[in-house]
Design an enzyme around this catalytic site. Structure first.
Site, short mmCIF file in Angstrom:
data_model
loop_
_atom_site.label_atom_id
_atom_site.label_comp_id
_atom_site.label_asym_id
_atom_site.label_seq_id
_atom_site.Cartn_x
_atom_site.Cartn_y
_atom_site.Cartn_z
N PHE A 123 0.84 -1.20 0.00
CA PHE A 123 0.00 0.00 0.00
C PHE A 123 0.88 1.24 0.00
O PHE A 123 1.88 1.31 0.72
CB PHE A 123 -0.93 0.00 1.21
CG PHE A 123 -1.95 -1.10 1.16
CD1 PHE A 123 -3.11 -0.95 0.40
CD2 PHE A 123 -1.73 -2.30 1.82
CE1 PHE A 123 -4.04 -1.97 0.33
CE2 PHE A 123 -2.67 -3.33 1.75
CZ PHE A 123 -3.83 -3.16 1.00
N GLU A 124 0.46 2.23 -0.78
CA GLU A 124 1.35 3.37 -1.02
C GLU A 124 1.65 4.19 0.22
O GLU A 124 2.67 4.85 0.29
CB GLU A 124 0.77 4.27 -2.10
CG GLU A 124 -0.55 4.89 -1.74
CD GLU A 124 -1.28 5.33 -3.01
OE1 GLU A 124 -1.13 6.49 -3.38
OE2 GLU A 124 -1.98 4.52 -3.62
#
Lengths: 337, 268
Positions: free
Chosen positions: B54-55
């Site tokens: 996840f960024e």
């Protein structure tokens, strides 16, 4: 080329002249905003979408009123939406001039009504970047570099309307993108734990908070709780932001509410839609619900404690109960439902 | 009990299609919304070894504490194997740690270029768009630097256009040979487009979108009619297997019981 906030040389000079001593930096949030946030400033908004957004600081800015702000962030929801709402209700008191951003919306809660309203009516100026671009721009600022190379988003239309420069890499001869550093005038940061000197310990994702704090000329930190400095320095490599990057530290429990503060409280799935819904009604021409929201929760509250007092205790207890983020200092994870 | 579900919604179908496209043991950089749901479903079915990234910083978490409402929310961090921030996450994509980027978009062209920034004229109308969208977020970074990209979106003619107003996340650009390489990108571009009607890929030569499979209830004709540009139709287009009862149960009861991403109405 132009710089918003400070140029790299100005930022370097500013820090060289700054008092970097380890001293007690506790002041009231009111004083911190009065002292550090000026009309026309470029504000670096920390957090990510609706997690650890500096809500308490933004509410205080709105109560005091600031104009012609530039907002710089990667992805944000509540903080710019609150500032936008204040501008929509009375732009003689609060206004955003420009945003340098990658994303403004609320993910699962929906799009940003006021981003649509402001842009489609041409009320603000935008400079679009990607999440990595904005993060890397703050990183360049924190590293004391005037620019940073980056491999995305090459080929995107973003590059036609922002200050990125594409040139051939001197080593590989392939095109590479260069991003100008970002040095906001003030970083607005909310963390879970800080000590009185400004050392911050972030629980969960760091987002781009350390980079923004290190890049900005001034940094205001709110924390869910202040802790003994000895407890902080017992684990030096868990300190996410060092004291000399911080100008003011204020203990504000629930300072990121109604957003998520990892390990402490989850998103309020009732309150966020309540606020976003009022913004959406404003966009569609009905101003009253937004005015009522601000009159009740922001102008009708002296501070975050009074804001939280207006929320049913059961609602606060629920967002605490369902929060699954780890609390490394306490060495436990909250029991799942 | 019947193997296949008989009352699935288009959103559930798209999640199942997205899930089945994912390959076990691959590193998948996940955008917000449907990609998160599809990854969770894949982890619960054929892909327990999928590593989500996840960024906002979380790498390889267990998605067992409820569907994340955000790629930065605490539910993305549960039992994560690495957790710093945005810079570290995107550095992973540039370095080559991410096999797939899994993203959505509002508008797409035949070369897999996506728009999630604005409708209107660009660059003239940039500061006064007809409709302003949320912006890139990390999608454009994933589209450039993950090794391949999987795109998931609602299938309707207004979203599939020969020419899009703004390229946020690059696909194969103008489709010319080595266009991505020449532009300086690291990753190799779109692998699949998963929609409410079909699974599509891209022609090796022209880089234009081609039909691979039709979803239940759809035909080659109905898919083409819902697409604002001409699709390449190979001879071996097949009918995609419908969602199983178990897949639909997992989506409704385990993954998104509150219907945040899956129960959203699709405007047809």
């Amino acid at each position: 080329m132009y710089w918003t906030g400070l140029s790299p040389d100005e930022a370097r000079q500013f820090l060289a002249n700054k008092d970097k001593s380890k001293r007690d930096k506790r002041i009231s949030l009111k004083e911190a905003v009065q002292k550090y946030v000026k009309d026309g400033d470029n504000l670096g908004i920390a957090g990510f979408v609706n997690a650890r957004q500096p809500i308490a600081i933004v509410h205080e800015i709105i109560r005091q009123g600031r104009k012609d702000l530039t907002l710089s962030y990667q992805s944000a929801g509540l903080a710019p939406e609150y500032l936008a709402g204040a501008m929509c209700l009375d732009d003689s008191k609060n206004s955003i001039k420009r945003m340098e951003l990658a994303y403004m919306a609320h993910e699962a809660f929906g799009i940003s009504p006021l981003l649509r309203y402001m842009t489609e009516n041409s009320l603000i100026e935008l400079e679009d970047w990607s999440n990595y671009n904005m993060s890397a721009r703050f990183k360049a600022g924190s590293m004391g570099l005037p620019f940073i190379p980056c491999r995305s988003p090459m080929g995107s239309d973003m590059l036609k309307a922002n200050r990125a420069v594409v040139q051939d890499c001197p080593f590989t001869n392939r095109p590479i993108m260069l991003l100008p550093a970002s040095h906001p005038n003030v970083a607005l940061v909310h963390v879970q734990e800080a000590d009185i000197y400004g050392n911050c310990r972030i629980q969960g994702p760091l987002f781009t908070c350390p980079e923004i704090a290190m890049a900005a000329a001034h940094t205001i930190v709110t924390c869910d709780r202040l802790i003994e400095s000895d407890d902080m320095t017992r684990y030096p490599n868990r300190i996410s932001i060092p004291f000399f990057a911080v100008d003011a530290v204020i203990e504000v429990p629930y300072g990121a509410y109604p957003g998520n503060s990892g390990g402490l409280y989850y998103y309020d799935e009732k309150h966020i839609p309540e606020f976003r819904g009022a913004c959406e009604k404003f966009r569609k021409g009905d101003r009253a619900p937004l005015q009522e929201y601000y009159d009740k929760y922001i102008f009708g509250a002296e501070n975050t404690t009074e804001f939280i007092n207006k929320i049913p205790l059961s609602q606060i207890q629920y967002v605490e109960k369902i929060e699954p983020g780890i609390r490394l200092d306490a060495a436990y994870t909250v029991l799942g439902s | 009990m019947a193997k296949y579900s008989e009352d699935f919604t288009p959103q559930e179908m798209i999640v199942v299609a997205g899930s089945r496209t994912l390959i076990d043991n691959k590193v998948v950089f996940a955008g917000t919304g449907l990609p998160m749901v599809a990854i969770t479903l894949a982890q619960l079915t054929h892909g327990p070894g999928i590593v989500p990234v996840f960024e906002a910083g979380a790498v390889g978490p267990e998605l067992s504490r409820g569907l994340p409402l955000s790629v930065g929310g605490s539910r993305t961090t549960y039992k994560a194997n690495y957790l710093l921030g945005l810079n570290s996450a995107f550095e992973l994509t540039q370095r080559g740690f991410c096999d797939f980027g899994f993203i959505g978009g509002a508008e797409i062209d035949p070369y897999g270029n996506l728009n999630s920034t604005m409708m209107g004229s660009f660059p003239e109308g940039y500061q006064k768009p007809k409709t302003r969208l949320p912006g890139s977020g990390g999608a454009s970074d994933m589209a450039c630097s993950c090794e391949r990209t999987i795109i998931i979106m609602v299938h309707e003619p207004r979203r599939f256009n020969e020419k899009i107003d703004y390229i946020t996340s690059p696909g194969y650009l103008d489709g010319s040979p080595n266009a991505r390489w020449r532009a300086g990108m690291a990753g190799h571009g779109p692998y699949r487009v998963i929609t409410t009607k079909a699974i599509m890929g891209f022609d090796d030569e022209t880089k234009r979108m081609k039909l691979i499979a039709t979803l239940p209830g759809e035909t080659i004709k109905s898919v083409q009619e819902a697409t604002g540009f001409e699709l390449i139709i190979p001879d071996d287009v097949y009918a995609f297997e419908p969602p199983t009862v178990e897949e639909v149960r997992l989506i409704r009861e385990v993954i998104d019981p509150k219907g945040y991403f899956v129960r959203k109405k699709i405007k047809e």
